[in-house]
Design a protein around this motif. Structure first.
Motif, PDB file in Angstrom:
ATOM      1  N   LEU A   1      11.920 -19.214 -28.050  1.00 17.88           N
ATOM      2  CA  LEU A   1      10.642 -19.217 -28.756  1.00 17.88           C
ATOM      3  C   LEU A   1       9.519 -18.757 -27.830  1.00 17.88           C
ATOM      4  O   LEU A   1       8.617 -18.024 -28.261  1.00 17.88           O
ATOM      5  N   CYS A   2       9.559 -19.165 -26.582  1.00 13.30           N
ATOM      6  CA  CYS A   2       8.567 -18.681 -25.608  1.00 13.30           C
ATOM      7  C   CYS A   2       8.615 -17.159 -25.515  1.00 13.30           C
ATOM      8  O   CYS A   2       7.580 -16.484 -25.523  1.00 13.30           O
ATOM      9  N   ASP A   3       9.826 -16.619 -25.428  1.00 17.88           N
ATOM     10  CA  ASP A   3       9.985 -15.165 -25.356  1.00 17.88           C
ATOM     11  C   ASP A   3       9.456 -14.495 -26.612  1.00 17.88           C
ATOM     12  O   ASP A   3       8.799 -13.443 -26.548  1.00 17.88           O
ATOM     13  N   ALA A   4       9.737 -15.091 -27.777  1.00 24.21           N
ATOM     14  CA  ALA A   4       9.302 -14.507 -29.047  1.00 24.21           C
ATOM     15  C   ALA A   4       7.783 -14.516 -29.164  1.00 24.21           C
ATOM     16  O   ALA A   4       7.182 -13.531 -29.606  1.00 24.21           O
ATOM     17  N   LEU A   5       7.148 -15.604 -28.778  1.00 22.35           N
ATOM     18  CA  LEU A   5       5.688 -15.673 -28.835  1.00 22.35           C
ATOM     19  C   LEU A   5       5.058 -14.606 -27.945  1.00 22.35           C
ATOM     20  O   LEU A   5       4.085 -13.947 -28.341  1.00 22.35           O
ATOM     21  N   ALA A   6       5.599 -14.431 -26.752  1.00 26.17           N
ATOM     22  CA  ALA A   6       5.075 -13.409 -25.845  1.00 26.17           C
ATOM     23  C   ALA A   6       5.272 -12.018 -26.427  1.00 26.17           C
ATOM     24  O   ALA A   6       4.369 -11.170 -26.367  1.00 26.17           O
ATOM     25  N   ALA A   7       6.438 -11.770 -27.015  1.00 32.09           N
ATOM     26  CA  ALA A   7       6.728 -10.459 -27.592  1.00 32.09           C
ATOM     27  C   ALA A   7       5.812 -10.159 -28.776  1.00 32.09           C
ATOM     28  O   ALA A   7       5.293  -9.047 -28.912  1.00 32.09           O
ATOM     29  N   PHE A   8       5.608 -11.146 -29.638  1.00 36.29           N
ATOM     30  CA  PHE A   8       4.725 -10.947 -30.786  1.00 36.29           C
ATOM     31  C   PHE A   8       3.290 -10.708 -30.326  1.00 36.29           C
ATOM     32  O   PHE A   8       2.567  -9.900 -30.916  1.00 36.29           O
ATOM     33  N   SER A   9       2.859 -11.402 -29.282  1.00 36.44           N
ATOM     34  CA  SER A   9       1.512 -11.191 -28.754  1.00 36.44           C
ATOM     35  C   SER A   9       1.346  -9.760 -28.260  1.00 36.44           C
ATOM     36  O   SER A   9       0.330  -9.113 -28.530  1.00 36.44           O
ATOM     37  N   ARG A  10       2.337  -9.259 -27.550  1.00 31.80           N
ATOM     38  CA  ARG A  10       2.253  -7.885 -27.055  1.00 31.80           C
ATOM     39  C   ARG A  10       2.242  -6.886 -28.209  1.00 31.80           C
ATOM     40  O   ARG A  10       1.517  -5.885 -28.171  1.00 31.80           O
TER      41      ARG A  10
END
Length: 221
Positions: free
Chosen positions: A14-23
């Motif tokens: 989920l941490c990875d997904a949040l960062a990816a969506f932010s980018r």
């Protein structure tokens, strides 16, 4: 508590997904600079969520830039050097009042332009949206039309959050999105992908409203 100290592979994902969506949102021009914020309920917990940290460039956000907060209150689970987004209380208001599992707030240009036109400085209003095919993408009971709330951009964010919780706690047919006057748009869903898709539908609707010069029809809540 750092998001990475929460046990379980799902938290890391989920941490990875949040960062990816932010980018992704940054690359689309929807999260310029440090603006915007994204959160999601933390799998395997009853009352916790991950949210992007305050003051971080959304184009360079990493999985390390997430903060664990109580989903009901927005309080940081354990203090660290990171600060939760300044708009955390709006996210948690939505977690309390709706079935949201993920919330995305952006400054996409057309939705922000409509928020400037439809919003009032001292009172919430409702923006009427109807006859748009893309309303079907919001999961409405009646996709023929809806009224999206536009909240004043009060300096006290908890004041905005209180109005959000009150409106969505009492309005069963409200759309899964809101505007903040002169500020931007927030949408939510069962996961990050659905929240993003709903944002895309609404940004496109707002683009038509802006380009075609269609009248903005509002009423007070």
């Amino acid at each position: 508590m750092s998001a990475r100290t929460v046990k379980g592979q799902s938290a890391d994902q989920l941490c990875d997904a949040l960062a990816a969506f932010s980018r992704q949102m940054y690359e689309r021009g929807w999260m310029p600079g440090t603006s915007g914020n994204i959160s999601a309920r933390l799998p395997g917990t009853d009352d916790r969520a991950l949210i992007t940290a305050s003051g971080r460039d959304k184009g360079e956000l990493t999985a390390q830039d997430m903060v664990v907060v109580h989903a009901a209150t927005g309080e940081v689970v354990e203090p660290t050097t990171l600060r939760a987004s300044a708009e955390t209380s709006i996210h948690t208001a939505l977690y309390r009042a709706t079935d949201a599992q993920a919330v995305i707030h952006v400054h996409s240009p057309y939705a922000t332009a409509v928020a400037c036109r439809a919003g009032q400085a001292n009172r919430p209003t409702l923006l009427r949206l109807e006859r748009f095919e893309l309303l079907k993408g919001l999961g409405l009971a009646d996709p023929a039309g809806t009224e999206m709330p536009v909240f004043p951009n009060w300096a006290e964010v908890p004041r905005i959050a209180a109005h959000v919780a009150d409106h969505y706690g009492q309005t069963s047919n409200a759309p899964p999105a809101l505007l903040i006057a002169d500020h931007g748009i927030t949408a939510w869903g069962k996961d990050l992908a659905q929240a993003r898709n709903r944002l895309e539908c609404l940004e496109s609707i707002c683009q038509v409203l802006t380009i075609n010069g269609v009248g903005i029809h509002t009423r007070d809540i």
